[in-house]
Design an enzyme around this catalytic site. Sequence first.
Site, mmCIF file in Angstrom:
data_model
loop_
_atom_site.group_PDB
_atom_site.id
_atom_site.type_symbol
_atom_site.label_atom_id
_atom_site.label_comp_id
_atom_site.label_asym_id
_atom_site.label_seq_id
_atom_site.Cartn_x
_atom_site.Cartn_y
_atom_site.Cartn_z
ATOM 1 N N SER A 126 -21.384 18.075 64.390
ATOM 2 C CA SER A 126 -21.952 16.723 64.387
ATOM 3 C C SER A 126 -23.204 16.658 65.248
ATOM 4 O O SER A 126 -23.314 17.381 66.257
ATOM 5 C CB SER A 126 -20.897 15.763 64.944
ATOM 6 O OG SER A 126 -21.472 14.523 65.235
ATOM 7 N N TYR A 151 -13.802 13.170 71.392
ATOM 8 C CA TYR A 151 -14.133 13.567 70.015
ATOM 9 C C TYR A 151 -15.383 14.449 70.011
ATOM 10 O O TYR A 151 -15.392 15.548 69.443
ATOM 11 C CB TYR A 151 -14.364 12.331 69.122
ATOM 12 C CG TYR A 151 -15.182 12.653 67.901
ATOM 13 C CD1 TYR A 151 -14.609 13.294 66.799
ATOM 14 C CD2 TYR A 151 -16.555 12.362 67.852
ATOM 15 C CE1 TYR A 151 -15.375 13.637 65.701
ATOM 16 C CE2 TYR A 151 -17.322 12.706 66.759
ATOM 17 C CZ TYR A 151 -16.731 13.343 65.682
ATOM 18 O OH TYR A 151 -17.503 13.693 64.600
ATOM 19 N N LYS A 155 -16.165 18.789 69.114
ATOM 20 C CA LYS A 155 -17.181 19.423 68.257
ATOM 21 C C LYS A 155 -17.938 20.497 69.041
ATOM 22 O O LYS A 155 -18.209 21.581 68.533
ATOM 23 C CB LYS A 155 -18.141 18.375 67.687
ATOM 24 C CG LYS A 155 -17.488 17.403 66.727
ATOM 25 C CD LYS A 155 -16.920 18.128 65.502
ATOM 26 C CE LYS A 155 -16.094 17.247 64.605
ATOM 27 N NZ LYS A 155 -15.339 17.974 63.565
HETATM 28 C C1 UD1 Z 1 -20.409 7.577 65.199
HETATM 29 C C2 UD1 Z 1 -20.030 8.334 66.422
HETATM 30 C C3 UD1 Z 1 -20.372 9.779 66.216
HETATM 31 C C4 UD1 Z 1 -19.633 10.314 65.013
HETATM 32 C C5 UD1 Z 1 -19.922 9.453 63.799
HETATM 33 C C6 UD1 Z 1 -18.973 9.846 62.695
HETATM 34 C C7 UD1 Z 1 -20.164 6.719 68.247
HETATM 35 C C8 UD1 Z 1 -20.888 6.321 69.500
HETATM 36 N N1 UD1 Z 1 -20.653 7.762 67.594
HETATM 37 O O1 UD1 Z 1 -21.826 7.705 65.020
HETATM 38 O O2 UD1 Z 1 -20.016 10.527 67.358
HETATM 39 O O3 UD1 Z 1 -20.014 11.635 64.763
HETATM 40 O O4 UD1 Z 1 -19.721 8.087 64.087
HETATM 41 O O5 UD1 Z 1 -19.153 9.050 61.594
HETATM 42 O O6 UD1 Z 1 -19.203 6.100 67.880
HETATM 43 N N2 UD1 Z 1 -23.305 -0.480 64.252
HETATM 44 C C9 UD1 Z 1 -23.399 -1.848 64.305
HETATM 45 N N3 UD1 Z 1 -22.296 -2.584 63.979
HETATM 46 C C10 UD1 Z 1 -21.116 -2.019 63.582
HETATM 47 C C11 UD1 Z 1 -21.027 -0.607 63.516
HETATM 48 C C12 UD1 Z 1 -22.131 0.133 63.868
HETATM 49 O O7 UD1 Z 1 -24.446 -2.395 64.649
HETATM 50 O O8 UD1 Z 1 -20.145 -2.749 63.311
HETATM 51 C C13 UD1 Z 1 -24.479 0.329 64.586
HETATM 52 C C14 UD1 Z 1 -24.262 1.252 65.769
HETATM 53 O O9 UD1 Z 1 -24.595 0.619 66.953
HETATM 54 C C15 UD1 Z 1 -25.221 2.391 65.425
HETATM 55 C C16 UD1 Z 1 -25.245 2.418 63.894
HETATM 56 O O10 UD1 Z 1 -24.758 1.156 63.480
HETATM 57 O O11 UD1 Z 1 -26.506 2.085 65.850
HETATM 58 C C17 UD1 Z 1 -24.370 3.513 63.314
HETATM 59 O O12 UD1 Z 1 -23.085 3.405 63.873
HETATM 60 P P1 UD1 Z 1 -21.846 4.273 63.326
HETATM 61 O O13 UD1 Z 1 -21.770 4.162 61.857
HETATM 62 O O14 UD1 Z 1 -20.652 3.900 64.119
HETATM 63 O O15 UD1 Z 1 -22.291 5.757 63.628
HETATM 64 P P2 UD1 Z 1 -22.718 6.439 65.027
HETATM 65 O O16 UD1 Z 1 -22.391 5.598 66.179
HETATM 66 O O17 UD1 Z 1 -24.142 6.867 64.881
#
Ligand code: UD1
Length: 340
Positions: A126, A151, A155
């Site tokens: 990842s 988690y 990795k």
């Molecule tokens: C997350 C994990 C990452 C993992 C990946 C697997 C965290 C901090 N990181 O990545 O380690 O490998 O998932 O899929 O959890 N967001 C919103 N609202 C929401 C959900 C997300 O604004 O309800 C934003 C988050 O702040 C981020 C972006 O969307 O900026 C992507 O979020 P997400 O899909 O959870 O992925 P990551 O955080 O990048």
Amino acid sequence: MKKILVTGGLGFIGSHTVVELQEEGFEVVIIDDLSNSSTDVLDGIEAITGKKPVFEELDLKEKADVERFFKKHHNLSGVIHFAASKAVGESVEKPLLYYENNINTLVYVLKEILGLDASNFIFSSSCTVYGQAEKMPITENAPVQPAESPYGNTKQIGEEIIKDTCKIAPKFNAIALRYFNPIGAHPSSKIGELPIGVPQNLVPFITQTAAGLRESLSVFGNDYSTPDGTCIRDYIHVVDLAKAHVIALRRLLDKKNTSNFETFNVGTGLGSSVLEVIKSFDKVSGQSLNYKFAPRREGDVVSAYANTDKANNVLGWKARLTLDDAMLSAWNWEKKIRNL
Ligand code: UD1
């Protein structure tokens, strides 16, 4: 026909990879413990490819079962190892569960693989290993940063375990694919992501909100130092990601690898903000997503997108599908499973 073991092959990325493998003429054996998946996925795979893969329900934590499995399937040409737990928040609550699920199982599988004649191994890593990288886009040479969660640590440790194994086993060949943010679903809408409970990831939360299961999306933070204030990620269509696994496997089977442990970033090379993802969803769905700004989420990095030069030029893989393609496929999948 070359026989490939896919662990966690009924999961989100695993199932899409099984489809691509079968379409490329590989024979696939899946093992999965069904902890976050269902055997219905086998029907979806069959509906797309015309072939149901061999499936064995197996918990990789059961070492004796793993040994038994490899005795039975001694003619494997390669292993693609997806089976792992992946919820960041849950890993903070239950670190030992994550180390047992993601590390013990990896060790058991590797021990058995070393007993095979040819051992080719693809590992799900990842972009989380880079943490908040100093420079964008992120190359494979960017330093691995201390993990933010158990988690993420699994990795990093997983990559180290594989690297150490490569040192003592010259016939063991491995590629770690460092995924950026996998999203979307198969264009047939026959397989896709099936998050249990409230989705933690952005895209399933968006599609569930649009489908009426959630009130509104909370955008975590709009005061980041980015053009529109929201975080930037590299969203990669799961079908493109699945194809990267087949290409990586072929690289090992054709002995084209230049060392017995290689890493590749798998992303599009494009950074998209949360608001851009919402805009793309609105465009392809013809809806206007209900969202509100909320405080930053702990542990989020501001920005992460891939430099894909190594994947493009060395691996010979490039993402073909766009963010709009991914959002449309995710929405079509959500509509299908909700009967909308
Ligand atoms: C997350 C994990 C990452 C993992 C990946 C697997 C965290 C901090 N990181 O990545 O380690 O490998 O998932 O899929 O959890 N967001 C919103 N609202 C929401 C959900 C997300 O604004 O309800 C934003 C988050 O702040 C981020 C972006 O969307 O900026 C992507 O979020 P997400 O899909 O959870 O992925 P990551 O955080 O990048």
